[in-house]
Design a protein around this motif. Structure first.
Motif, mmCIF file in Angstrom:
data_model
loop_
_atom_site.group_PDB
_atom_site.id
_atom_site.type_symbol
_atom_site.label_atom_id
_atom_site.label_comp_id
_atom_site.label_asym_id
_atom_site.label_seq_id
_atom_site.Cartn_x
_atom_site.Cartn_y
_atom_site.Cartn_z
ATOM 1 N N TRP A 112 39.132 50.756 32.792
ATOM 2 C CA TRP A 112 37.992 51.522 33.253
ATOM 3 C C TRP A 112 38.181 52.266 34.229
ATOM 4 O O TRP A 112 37.377 53.475 34.040
ATOM 5 C CB TRP A 112 37.813 49.599 34.524
ATOM 6 N N ASP A 143 32.562 36.656 40.323
ATOM 7 C CA ASP A 143 33.781 37.003 40.834
ATOM 8 C C ASP A 143 32.681 36.619 41.969
ATOM 9 O O ASP A 143 34.245 36.559 43.329
ATOM 10 C CB ASP A 143 33.345 38.665 40.677
ATOM 11 N N GLN A 148 36.549 36.843 43.798
ATOM 12 C CA GLN A 148 37.452 37.722 43.418
ATOM 13 C C GLN A 148 38.145 39.112 43.781
ATOM 14 O O GLN A 148 36.683 39.001 44.271
ATOM 15 C CB GLN A 148 37.324 38.482 41.669
ATOM 16 N N ASP A 150 40.201 41.557 43.448
ATOM 17 C CA ASP A 150 41.065 42.695 42.078
ATOM 18 C C ASP A 150 39.682 43.378 41.699
ATOM 19 O O ASP A 150 40.551 44.580 40.224
ATOM 20 C CB ASP A 150 41.671 41.711 42.035
ATOM 21 N N HIS A 151 38.850 43.439 41.690
ATOM 22 C CA HIS A 151 37.405 44.177 41.289
ATOM 23 C C HIS A 151 37.501 45.388 40.969
ATOM 24 O O HIS A 151 38.203 46.636 41.081
ATOM 25 C CB HIS A 151 36.696 43.720 39.816
ATOM 26 N N HIS A 154 39.311 49.332 40.589
ATOM 27 C CA HIS A 154 40.148 48.968 40.155
ATOM 28 C C HIS A 154 40.110 49.517 39.112
ATOM 29 O O HIS A 154 39.865 49.233 38.039
ATOM 30 C CB HIS A 154 40.953 47.502 39.997
ATOM 31 N N ASN A 157 41.625 46.469 35.568
ATOM 32 C CA ASN A 157 41.415 45.530 35.405
ATOM 33 C C ASN A 157 39.747 44.966 34.963
ATOM 34 O O ASN A 157 40.106 43.706 34.794
ATOM 35 C CB ASN A 157 41.510 44.403 37.185
ATOM 36 N N ILE A 158 39.329 46.192 34.633
ATOM 37 C CA ILE A 158 38.360 45.883 33.942
ATOM 38 C C ILE A 158 38.176 46.719 32.406
ATOM 39 O O ILE A 158 38.788 47.615 32.515
ATOM 40 C CB ILE A 158 37.203 46.254 34.313
ATOM 41 N N PHE A 174 36.356 41.029 32.185
ATOM 42 C CA PHE A 174 37.258 41.213 32.955
ATOM 43 C C PHE A 174 38.689 40.409 33.100
ATOM 44 O O PHE A 174 38.476 39.072 32.750
ATOM 45 C CB PHE A 174 35.668 40.170 34.200
ATOM 46 N N TYR A 177 42.728 37.771 37.413
ATOM 47 C CA TYR A 177 41.901 36.938 38.712
ATOM 48 C C TYR A 177 42.830 35.927 39.395
ATOM 49 O O TYR A 177 42.676 34.854 39.970
ATOM 50 C CB TYR A 177 41.256 35.280 37.925
ATOM 51 N N PHE A 200 32.810 45.218 43.800
ATOM 52 C CA PHE A 200 32.084 45.196 42.213
ATOM 53 C C PHE A 200 32.357 46.744 41.703
ATOM 54 O O PHE A 200 31.604 47.247 42.448
ATOM 55 C CB PHE A 200 30.448 44.751 42.243
#
Lengths: 272, 167
Positions: A112, A143, A148, A150-151, A154, A157-158, A174, A177, A200
Motif C-alpha cells: 500500500w 472492516d 478491523q 489495522d488498515h 498501514h 496490510n493492503i 486486504f 485480521y 480506512f
C-alpha cells in the motif's frame, strides 16, 4: 491451481492437512521478524504467509490465527478480497503454536505504501491502479463489521496484486485480521454494540462507490446467523477458546445490522 | 580519524511471489550513517534503469515501477528521515518495502579514516556505497564494454542533521 479453487477448498476445510515449513527465499520477511514467514508444503504449488510463528503473552485470548480464519471465511461468502486462510500448528523451539496460513494470491503484489503514492501519477502503474480503487468500497462495511483496527494507511496490510498474464483481474487485497473482532477485549460485556466506522485509507475513501458500499452493508445485515455460527464454532479450541468463540459470535451477529448506522454519514455524503 | 557507522538495506524484486521457489533479484541499496550525534548522511544506489536491467522478463507495470525506483526511494528516504531516528530508519524502510519489491537483507558497516575536508569525506562515502552496490547488486559483472558501462550505479548521497548517532 487457481485462487478460486483454493479459496473454495479452504472455506470447506478449516484445518490444513499439510506440513508447512519456511520458504528458502523469504522475499522481504527479514531477520528478527517474529510475526510470520513465507512458507511452503510438499505437494502444494503455492507460497503462503504463515503466522504467528512466535506466541504473544495473550495468545490464548488474542487468537490471531483464528481471527484471520474467521475473517477470510466471512469474506469468501460475501465475495470480498481477503486471502483464503487455513489453520495449522507451527513448531517453535519452545513447542507448538496455533498458526494460520494465508494464500499469497498474486505473482506481483505492491504494498500500500507504494500504491498510494503512485495512483495520481500518469504512469502505466497509476492508470491500471485507478480502475481497481473503487472496487474496494465494500471493504469499508466489512472492516466496520469485524472491527478491523489495522488498515487505515498501514504500509503493507493492503496490497495491490495481479497476474501479469491477466491484468484486468487485478485486485486490491486486504490482509491481516489478527487485530479485529474485539481482540483487545473491547467486545466484552456488550462492548461489541459500539459500532463506529473503521479506519480506512484516505485514497480509498476518495474513490468510494456509494452503491457498492450500500450493497455490502445490505449483504452483511442479511448474512445468516447460522453461517456465522458455523464459521466461528468450527475453530478448534487449540486456536479459539470457547469463551472467545462465544464473544466473537455474539459480536458478529449483533453488529450485522448496526453497520448501516455507523456508515450512514458516508452513504449520504458520497456521490458516484 | 573519524568513525562512521552506517546501516543499509538491500532492495530486491521477486517476479512471482506465488511460487515457493521464486527468487529475488537485487535492484538497489539504501541506507543511513552518522559520525556524530548531529551529522548524518543518507544514500541510495540503484541500477540506472532497474526495470530494464533486472534481467527479468517483466510486465509493463513492474518495469515502470522499477524504472521509477530512484525517485520512489528518494521520496521514502526523505519521509523516513523526518519520521524516525537513524537507528530506526532501516527497519522503517523495511516496513515500506514488502511484497514484490522488498528489503531482502539488512546490514551494518563501519568506516574509519582521516579525511582532509568535507569533500573528501563525501567522495569516500560515495566510493563505499559504490562498492556495496557492486557486492550486493552486481552479482555477475558484465564482460562486454556496453554491459560494464550500464553497471555504473545511479547514486544519490546527501548530508542531513541527524538526531542521534548510530552505535
Amino acid at each position: 491451481v487457481t485462487n478460486d479453487e483454493i479459496a473454495k477448498d479452504w472455506r470447506s476445510r478449516p484445518i490444513s492437512p499439510l506440513s508447512w515449513k519456511p520458504c528458502q527465499n523469504q522475499a522481504g520477511v527479514v531477520e528478527s521478524e517474529a510475526r510470520g514467514c513465507y512458507a511452503e508444503a510438499d505437494g502444494f504449488p503455492r507460497r503462503v504467509y504463515m503466522k504467528p510463528i512466535e506466541a504473544l503473552r495473550d495468545e490464548a485470548t488474542h487468537a490471531r490465527a483464528a481471527r484471520e480464519k474467521i475473517a477470510a471465511d466471512l469474506a469468501f461468502d460475501l465475495g470480498l478480497p481477503v486471502p483464503p486462510v487455513q489453520l495449522t500448528m507451527y513448531q517453535m523451539t519452545k513447542g507448538m503454536i496455533p498458526a494460520g496460513v494465508s494464500l499469497v494470491m498474486y505473482p506481483v503484489q505492491w504494498s500500500w505504501d507504494q500504491v498510494k503514492t503512485a495512483e495520481v501519477k500518469p504512469t502505466v502503474h497509476g492508470a491500471a491502479l485507478a480502475k481497481v480503487l473503487g472496487a474496494c468500497s465494500p471493504m469499508l462495511a466489512f472492516d466496520t463489521w469485524v472491527k478491523q483496527t489495522d488498515h487505515h494507511d498501514h504500509p503493507h496490510n493492503i496490497i495491490w496484486g495481479y497476474d501479469p498474464e491477466d491484468l484486468p483481474d487485478s485486485r486490491v487485497v486486504f490482509l491481516d485480521y489478527a487485530n479485529s473482532m474485539g481482540y483487545d477485549k473491547s467486545w466484552r460485556t456488550g462492548g461489541w454494540a459500539h459500532v463506529v466506522e473503521a479506519l480506512f485509507p484516505p485514497l480509498l475513501l476518495k474513490y468510494l462507490d456509494k452503491k457498492a458500499l450500500a450493497g455490502a452493508v445490505r449483504s452483511i445485515a442479511e448474512y445468516p446467523e447460522a453461517s456465522i455460527r458455523e464459521i466461528v464454532t468450527r475453530n478448534p479450541e487449540s486456536h479459539l477458546s470457547k469463551e472467545q468463540q462465544d464473544l466473537i459470535l455474539e459480536g458478529l451477529v449483533g453488529r450485522r445490522k448496526l453497520v448501516e448506522g455507523a456508515l450512514a454519514g458516508r452513504l449520504e455524503k458520497t456521490t458516484t | 580519524m573519524i568513525r562512521i557507522i552506517y546501516r543499509y538495506a538491500v532492495l530486491s524484486f521477486c517476479k512471482d511471489l506465488t511460487d515457493p521457489r521464486g527468487e529475488s533479484v537485487p535492484v538497489g541499496i539504501a541506507g543511513v550513517g552518522t559520525h556524530s550525534p548531529t551529522w548524518g548522511f543518507w544514500c541510495y544506489t540503484t541500477k540506472q534503469q532497474p526495470g530494464d536491467q533486472s534481467g527479468l522478463d517483466l510486465d509493463a507495470i513492474s518495469k515502470s515501477v522499477l524504472n521509477d525506483l530512484p525517485s520512489l526511494l528518494e521520496r521514502q528516504i526523505l519521509q523516513g528521515i523526518e519520521a524516525v531516528s537513524p537507528k530506526e530508519f532501516v527497519s522503517w524502510l523495511h516496513e515500506r518495502f514488502r511484497n514484490s519489491l522488498h528489503v531482502s537483507s539488512i546490514h551494518k558497516g563501519i568506516l574509519e579514516f582521516d579525511p582532509r575536508d568535507g569533500s573528501e569525506l563525501m567522495s569516500r562515502l560515495v566510493r563505499e556505497f559504490t562498492e556495496l552496490y557492486k557486492r550486493h547488486v552486481i552479482v555477475q559483472p558484465a564482460s562486454d564494454e556496453e554491459g560494464v558501462f550500464s553497471e555504473a550505479p545511479n547514486i544519490e548521497l546527501r548530508q542531513f542533521a541527524a538526531s542521534e548517532a548510530l552505535v
